[in-house]
Design a protein around this motif. Structure first.
Motif, PDB file in Angstrom:
ATOM      1  N   LEU A  85       0.823  -1.211   0.000  1.00  0.00           N
ATOM      2  CA  LEU A  85       0.000   0.000   0.000  1.00  0.00           C
ATOM      3  C   LEU A  85       0.858   1.262   0.000  1.00  0.00           C
ATOM      4  O   LEU A  85       0.502   2.270  -0.624  1.00  0.00           O
ATOM      5  CB  LEU A  85      -0.922  -0.007   1.219  1.00  0.00           C
ATOM      6  N   LEU A  86       1.998   1.204   0.683  1.00  0.00           N
ATOM      7  CA  LEU A  86       2.926   2.346   0.661  1.00  0.00           C
ATOM      8  C   LEU A  86       3.505   2.553  -0.728  1.00  0.00           C
ATOM      9  O   LEU A  86       3.730   3.696  -1.160  1.00  0.00           O
ATOM     10  CB  LEU A  86       4.055   2.128   1.666  1.00  0.00           C
ATOM     11  N   SER A  87       3.751   1.457  -1.445  1.00  0.00           N
ATOM     12  CA  SER A  87       4.330   1.567  -2.790  1.00  0.00           C
ATOM     13  C   SER A  87       3.405   2.305  -3.747  1.00  0.00           C
ATOM     14  O   SER A  87       3.860   2.923  -4.706  1.00  0.00           O
ATOM     15  CB  SER A  87       4.650   0.172  -3.336  1.00  0.00           C
ATOM     16  N   VAL A  88       2.085   2.244  -3.470  1.00  0.00           N
ATOM     17  CA  VAL A  88       1.130   2.960  -4.326  1.00  0.00           C
ATOM     18  C   VAL A  88       1.366   4.465  -4.227  1.00  0.00           C
ATOM     19  O   VAL A  88       1.288   5.190  -5.229  1.00  0.00           O
ATOM     20  CB  VAL A  88      -0.320   2.623  -3.910  1.00  0.00           C
ATOM     21  N   ILE A  89       1.698   4.927  -3.021  1.00  0.00           N
ATOM     22  CA  ILE A  89       1.933   6.361  -2.808  1.00  0.00           C
ATOM     23  C   ILE A  89       3.139   6.835  -3.604  1.00  0.00           C
ATOM     24  O   ILE A  89       3.135   7.924  -4.190  1.00  0.00           O
ATOM     25  CB  ILE A  89       2.124   6.652  -1.309  1.00  0.00           C
ATOM     26  N   PHE A  90       4.192   5.995  -3.665  1.00  0.00           N
ATOM     27  CA  PHE A  90       5.436   6.411  -4.304  1.00  0.00           C
ATOM     28  C   PHE A  90       5.526   6.029  -5.782  1.00  0.00           C
ATOM     29  O   PHE A  90       6.142   6.741  -6.572  1.00  0.00           O
ATOM     30  CB  PHE A  90       6.626   5.799  -3.555  1.00  0.00           C
ATOM     31  N   PHE A  91       4.895   4.903  -6.148  1.00  0.00           N
ATOM     32  CA  PHE A  91       5.053   4.410  -7.523  1.00  0.00           C
ATOM     33  C   PHE A  91       3.738   4.257  -8.269  1.00  0.00           C
ATOM     34  O   PHE A  91       3.729   3.814  -9.416  1.00  0.00           O
ATOM     35  CB  PHE A  91       5.772   3.046  -7.515  1.00  0.00           C
ATOM     36  N   GLY A  97      -8.082  11.647 -10.424  1.00  0.00           N
ATOM     37  CA  GLY A  97      -7.836  12.267  -9.134  1.00  0.00           C
ATOM     38  C   GLY A  97      -7.434  11.321  -8.025  1.00  0.00           C
ATOM     39  O   GLY A  97      -7.330  11.726  -6.871  1.00  0.00           O
ATOM     40  N   ALA A  98      -7.217  10.045  -8.343  1.00  0.00           N
ATOM     41  CA  ALA A  98      -6.832   9.062  -7.322  1.00  0.00           C
ATOM     42  C   ALA A  98      -5.615   8.278  -7.788  1.00  0.00           C
ATOM     43  O   ALA A  98      -5.381   8.100  -8.983  1.00  0.00           O
ATOM     44  CB  ALA A  98      -7.992   8.114  -7.043  1.00  0.00           C
ATOM     45  N   VAL A 148      -6.232  -2.763  12.328  1.00  0.00           N
ATOM     46  CA  VAL A 148      -6.898  -2.532  11.036  1.00  0.00           C
ATOM     47  C   VAL A 148      -6.693  -1.103  10.554  1.00  0.00           C
ATOM     48  O   VAL A 148      -6.692  -0.836   9.348  1.00  0.00           O
ATOM     49  CB  VAL A 148      -8.405  -2.859  11.162  1.00  0.00           C
ATOM     50  N   LEU A 149      -6.494  -0.183  11.491  1.00  0.00           N
ATOM     51  CA  LEU A 149      -6.419   1.241  11.144  1.00  0.00           C
ATOM     52  C   LEU A 149      -5.237   1.559  10.234  1.00  0.00           C
ATOM     53  O   LEU A 149      -5.381   2.376   9.306  1.00  0.00           O
ATOM     54  CB  LEU A 149      -6.315   2.075  12.426  1.00  0.00           C
ATOM     55  N   MET A 150      -4.086   0.947  10.440  1.00  0.00           N
ATOM     56  CA  MET A 150      -2.892   1.301   9.674  1.00  0.00           C
ATOM     57  C   MET A 150      -3.075   1.092   8.170  1.00  0.00           C
ATOM     58  O   MET A 150      -2.895   2.027   7.384  1.00  0.00           O
ATOM     59  CB  MET A 150      -1.683   0.533  10.211  1.00  0.00           C
ATOM     60  N   PRO A 151      -3.443  -0.108   7.710  1.00  0.00           N
ATOM     61  CA  PRO A 151      -3.673  -0.259   6.264  1.00  0.00           C
ATOM     62  C   PRO A 151      -4.873   0.544   5.775  1.00  0.00           C
ATOM     63  O   PRO A 151      -4.887   1.004   4.630  1.00  0.00           O
ATOM     64  CB  PRO A 151      -3.899  -1.771   6.099  1.00  0.00           C
ATOM     65  N   MET A 152      -5.866   0.728   6.642  1.00  0.00           N
ATOM     66  CA  MET A 152      -7.060   1.481   6.253  1.00  0.00           C
ATOM     67  C   MET A 152      -6.716   2.939   5.942  1.00  0.00           C
ATOM     68  O   MET A 152      -7.227   3.516   4.974  1.00  0.00           O
ATOM     69  CB  MET A 152      -8.099   1.398   7.371  1.00  0.00           C
ATOM     70  N   PHE A 156      -7.208   5.061   2.520  1.00  0.00           N
ATOM     71  CA  PHE A 156      -7.927   6.334   2.563  1.00  0.00           C
ATOM     72  C   PHE A 156      -7.104   7.449   1.931  1.00  0.00           C
ATOM     73  O   PHE A 156      -7.646   8.368   1.312  1.00  0.00           O
ATOM     74  CB  PHE A 156      -8.254   6.675   4.017  1.00  0.00           C
ATOM     75  N   LYS A 157      -5.776   7.327   2.042  1.00  0.00           N
ATOM     76  CA  LYS A 157      -4.864   8.342   1.508  1.00  0.00           C
ATOM     77  C   LYS A 157      -4.872   8.356  -0.010  1.00  0.00           C
ATOM     78  O   LYS A 157      -4.544   9.372  -0.640  1.00  0.00           O
ATOM     79  CB  LYS A 157      -3.453   8.054   2.044  1.00  0.00           C
ATOM     80  N   GLN A 158      -5.275   7.283  -0.676  1.00  0.00           N
ATOM     81  CA  GLN A 158      -5.096   7.161  -2.131  1.00  0.00           C
ATOM     82  C   GLN A 158      -5.836   8.209  -2.973  1.00  0.00           C
ATOM     83  O   GLN A 158      -5.263   8.579  -4.013  1.00  0.00           O
ATOM     84  CB  GLN A 158      -5.492   5.739  -2.557  1.00  0.00           C
ATOM     85  N   PRO A 159      -6.996   8.705  -2.794  1.00  0.00           N
ATOM     86  CA  PRO A 159      -8.002   8.306  -1.804  1.00  0.00           C
ATOM     87  C   PRO A 159      -8.939   7.256  -2.385  1.00  0.00           C
ATOM     88  O   PRO A 159      -9.306   7.310  -3.560  1.00  0.00           O
ATOM     89  CB  PRO A 159      -8.750   9.605  -1.547  1.00  0.00           C
ATOM     90  N   ASP A 160      -9.333   6.302  -1.534  1.00  0.00           N
ATOM     91  CA  ASP A 160     -10.272   5.257  -1.922  1.00  0.00           C
ATOM     92  C   ASP A 160     -11.252   5.065  -0.768  1.00  0.00           C
ATOM     93  O   ASP A 160     -11.080   4.181   0.072  1.00  0.00           O
ATOM     94  CB  ASP A 160      -9.512   3.962  -2.220  1.00  0.00           C
TER      95      ASP A 160
END
Length: 387
Positions: A85-91, A97-98, A148-152, A156-160
């Motif tokens: 999920l972190l890799s989505v933010i960087f790559f 808009g998402a 559950v909050l961490m991956p959630m 949410f940041k993607q945002p999705d």
């Protein structure tokens, strides 16, 4: 490998209705997507067929693996989930808009948030199974929530927002099955719903009493377009050409189908592309328009038996870990179905959640097939081993 005697445990009715839903997907897509890609009208049917066939292979492989083996790798899976999920933010690649996709080539990619649902079910099931009987107080709910909050938050940041809400549904469903105190945990859920509803009201309200005017326009951690999508279903005619357009077109499509529908490929809203995303998020509207009330009820009946058989698998699971895996999958499917059907019927917010096993999409279908493989893995091993 699976003992041949264990094959007698298989719920063949569950398998049958899974196959019926996949077959229905191809039939519905053959009309819903016919005018989406003019250069190749059967593009989405062909690709969906590939996804289904490969997904069936994946489901069989996952079913063969003893589900208990995943417990050994629980923290590796959880860490991999966060890294993905972190890799989505960087790559990740941005679209509309998402940033939700990672592409390996110009046309081949994955949507990590779809598989994140499976990873959280596997790891959260182990997390809760180890806390069986110790979910009685409010303080006992903190650790599961943080898990559950961490991956959630990363989703949410993607945002999705849609997938974020799916995580909430999975969390609630699995917590209840794990034995969370129903009054205390249920009270928290009710309090949360009231808080969210109150925050939305304060954000949009214009004529507040003096003692509440300090909270008028309350800032929320959502973009304005997300807030509008969450609330426009209440009065879609307020923005006929904007966010309300999707809902109005969907309502017209479903309503015009009446009892028997307009007929295969005879719809207007879908075939003329008035209905947006009618091969993905709003595919249920095509069913209503072309196959009518009878078609929609038949599809919902298939889903009902599918879910009931899955619940039966959960009840027969040989341990709490297996029961929690199945309950997580059932919660995920149930939420997807209810929200998608509610969204297209104008009684729920537009959240971009596809109809499982029916909507076009490779990542979503593969994730669904992995989850079905997990259900069958639990089903195959529901009897305690005899030595």
């Amino acid at each position: 490998m699976v003992d041949r005697r264990a094959l007698r445990n298989l719920d063949f009715l569950f398998i049958l209705f899974t196959l019926l839903l996949l077959a229905a997907s191809l039939v519905i897509l053959s009309t819903a997507s016919i005018n989406v890609m003019k250069s190749n009208p059967l593009h989405y049917v062909q690709t969906q067929t590939v996804w289904i066939l490969s997904g069936l292979v994946i489901a069989v492989v996952v079913a063969v693996i003893d589900y208990q083996k995943w417990q050994v790798f629980r923290w590796w899976i959880y860490g991999f989930n966060l890294a993905l999920l972190l890799s989505v933010i960087f790559f990740g690649d941005s679209a509309k808009g998402a940033t939700r996709w990672i592409y390996f080539t110009s046309s081949i990619g994955i949507q990590p948030s779809e598989f994140a649902k499976i990873f959280i079910i596997l790891t959260f099931a182990d997390f809760l199974a180890r806390r069986e009987g110790r979910l009685n107080n409010f303080t006992d709910f903190i650790a599961p929530f943080l898990f559950v909050l961490m991956p959630m938050l990363l989703i949410f940041k993607q945002p999705d927002l849609g997938t974020t809400l799916v995580f909430v549904a999975i969390f609630i469903g699995m917590m209840f099955v794990a034995g969370a105190n129903p009054w205390k945990f249920g009270g928290l859920i009710v309090a949360g719903v009231i808080t969210v509803a109150g925050a939305l009201w304060l954000h949009f309200a214009t004529n507040l009493p003096k003692w509440l005017q300090w909270a008028q326009g309350l800032p929320l951690p959502l973009q304005e377009y997300q807030l509008k999508r969450l609330t426009i279903f209440v009065n879609p005619t307020a923005d006929k050409s904007g966010d309300g357009f999707h809902i109005l077109q969907s309502l017209w499509a479903i309503g015009s189908g009446e009892l028997w529908g307009k007929g295969y490929r005879m719809g207007t809203q879908g075939q003329l592309n008035f209905l947006p995303e009618h091969h993905t998020d709003f595919i249920f509207s095509v069913v209503g328009e072309e196959f009518g009330f009878i078609g929609t009820i038949t599809l919902l009946f298939l889903f009902l038996i599918f879910l009931l058989r899955a619940i039966n698998i959960a009840l027969k699971a040989r341990d709490m870990y297996g029961m929690l895996i199945v309950s997580g999958v059932v919660s995920m499917f149930t939420f997807h179905i209810l929200v998608n059907v509610g969204m297209t019927s104008g009684i729920m917010p537009v959240t971009g959640i596809p109809l499982p096993l029916i909507s076009a999409g490779g990542s979503a279908l593969w994730a669904n097939m992995v989850s079905i493989g997990l259900l069958l893995s639990v089903n195959l091993r529901h009897q305690r081993r005899m030595f």
